[in-house]
Design a protein around this motif. Structure first.
Motif, PDB file in Angstrom:
ATOM      1  N   HIS A 133     -11.714  -5.530  13.012  1.00  0.00           N
ATOM      2  CA  HIS A 133     -12.260  -6.270  14.165  1.00  0.00           C
ATOM      3  C   HIS A 133     -11.453  -7.546  14.407  1.00  0.00           C
ATOM      4  CE1 HIS A 133     -15.643  -4.125  12.049  1.00  0.00           C
ATOM      5  NE2 HIS A 133     -15.515  -3.464  13.182  1.00  0.00           N
ATOM      6  N   ASP A 169     -11.345 -10.408  11.552  1.00  0.00           N
ATOM      7  CA  ASP A 169     -11.313 -10.070  10.121  1.00  0.00           C
ATOM      8  C   ASP A 169     -10.104 -10.645   9.387  1.00  0.00           C
ATOM      9  OD1 ASP A 169     -13.691  -8.616  10.211  1.00  0.00           O
ATOM     10  OD2 ASP A 169     -12.670  -6.737  10.688  1.00  0.00           O
ATOM     11  N   HIS A 201      -8.583  -4.635   4.222  1.00  0.00           N
ATOM     12  CA  HIS A 201      -9.975  -4.810   3.807  1.00  0.00           C
ATOM     13  C   HIS A 201     -10.200  -4.358   2.362  1.00  0.00           C
ATOM     14  CE1 HIS A 201     -11.821  -5.921   7.654  1.00  0.00           C
ATOM     15  NE2 HIS A 201     -10.967  -5.100   8.237  1.00  0.00           N
ATOM     16  N   HIS A 252     -14.576  -1.331   8.009  1.00  0.00           N
ATOM     17  CA  HIS A 252     -13.682  -1.991   7.050  1.00  0.00           C
ATOM     18  C   HIS A 252     -13.205  -0.993   5.991  1.00  0.00           C
ATOM     19  CE1 HIS A 252     -15.614  -6.247   7.850  1.00  0.00           C
ATOM     20  NE2 HIS A 252     -15.130  -5.683   8.941  1.00  0.00           N
TER      21      HIS A 252
HETATM   22 ZN    ZN Z   1     -14.988  -6.746  10.675  1.00  0.00          ZN
END
Ligand code: ZN
Length: 211
Positions: A11, A14, A102, A111
């Protein structure tokens, strides 16, 4: 050959939350680093924010490459084949010295998809998994720390609050959340400046001459 760094985020915010401090400090020391910054979801507004965020963290970077894709927020598991093709294209164009992605055990499904595809794609590269604080309470015990000073943390938080207007009314999206986590990680690694970002270095390969 300049340092090649790939930053991957499901996103818009992030990457900035997970490793914004590392990026800011790295570019101070390695101004010639080439950064590939890939965000996998975003409507028009979120894309504008993603690009604004990347601009503020990559100020001074040499020819940064920023891409924002339009995969559906919250539905990455069902789009994983299409997302994988983005990874395949990326793999063909860059041989990164460092990949930031992530955390494998992150409870957000988007993620996790990005984390899994990262490991699937980059097998001869150093991969560090960053953390994103959230409702799910999935923070763990990271094993790799990047100490930061207060100025870098202030800059990171200022850039986050400026770039991501759509998130400001979310209860968790606040300077205190970001500073608090970096302070805690700073305590855990005895950071001289008091702050740090933390990562999971799941594996690394150490070359020993003659072995
Ligand atoms: Zn995110």
């Amino acid at each position: 050959m300049p340092l090649q760094v790939v930053c991957l985020g499901a996103h818009a915010d992030d990457i900035e939350i997970g490793c914004g401090g590392l990026i800011l400090d790295m570019l101070k020391e390695h101004a010639s680093a080439q950064v590939h910054w890939i965000v996998f979801s975003g409507n028009a507004r979120r894309e504008r924010e993603a690009r604004a965020g990347a601009r503020s963290f990559l100020r001074g970077a040499r020819r940064p490459r920023v891409a924002v894709h339009r995969f559906r927020d919250g539905f990455f598991p069902s789009e994983s084949a299409k997302i994988k093709s983005v990874f395949e294209k990326l793999k063909a164009t860059v041989a990164p010295d460092l990949v930031l992605t992530h955390y494998r055990d992150d409870r957000h499904q988007d993620h996790r998809v990005i984390s899994d595809l990262t490991w699937n794609t980059f097998r001869d590269h150093l991969v560090l998994e960053y953390e994103v604080p959230k409702y799910d309470g999935d923070l763990g015990t990271p094993n790799c720390f990047v100490p930061l000073d207060r100025d870098t943390c202030d800059r990171k938080v200022e850039c986050l609050m400026q770039a991501f207007g759509s998130q400001r009314d979310r209860h968790w999206f606040s300077p205190e959340t970001f500073m608090g986590l970096m302070r805690l990680r700073g305590v855990e690694c005895r950071a001289p400046g008091g702050y740090a970002e933390a990562f999971y270095a799941r594996k690394f390969v150490m070359g020993v001459a003659g072995a």
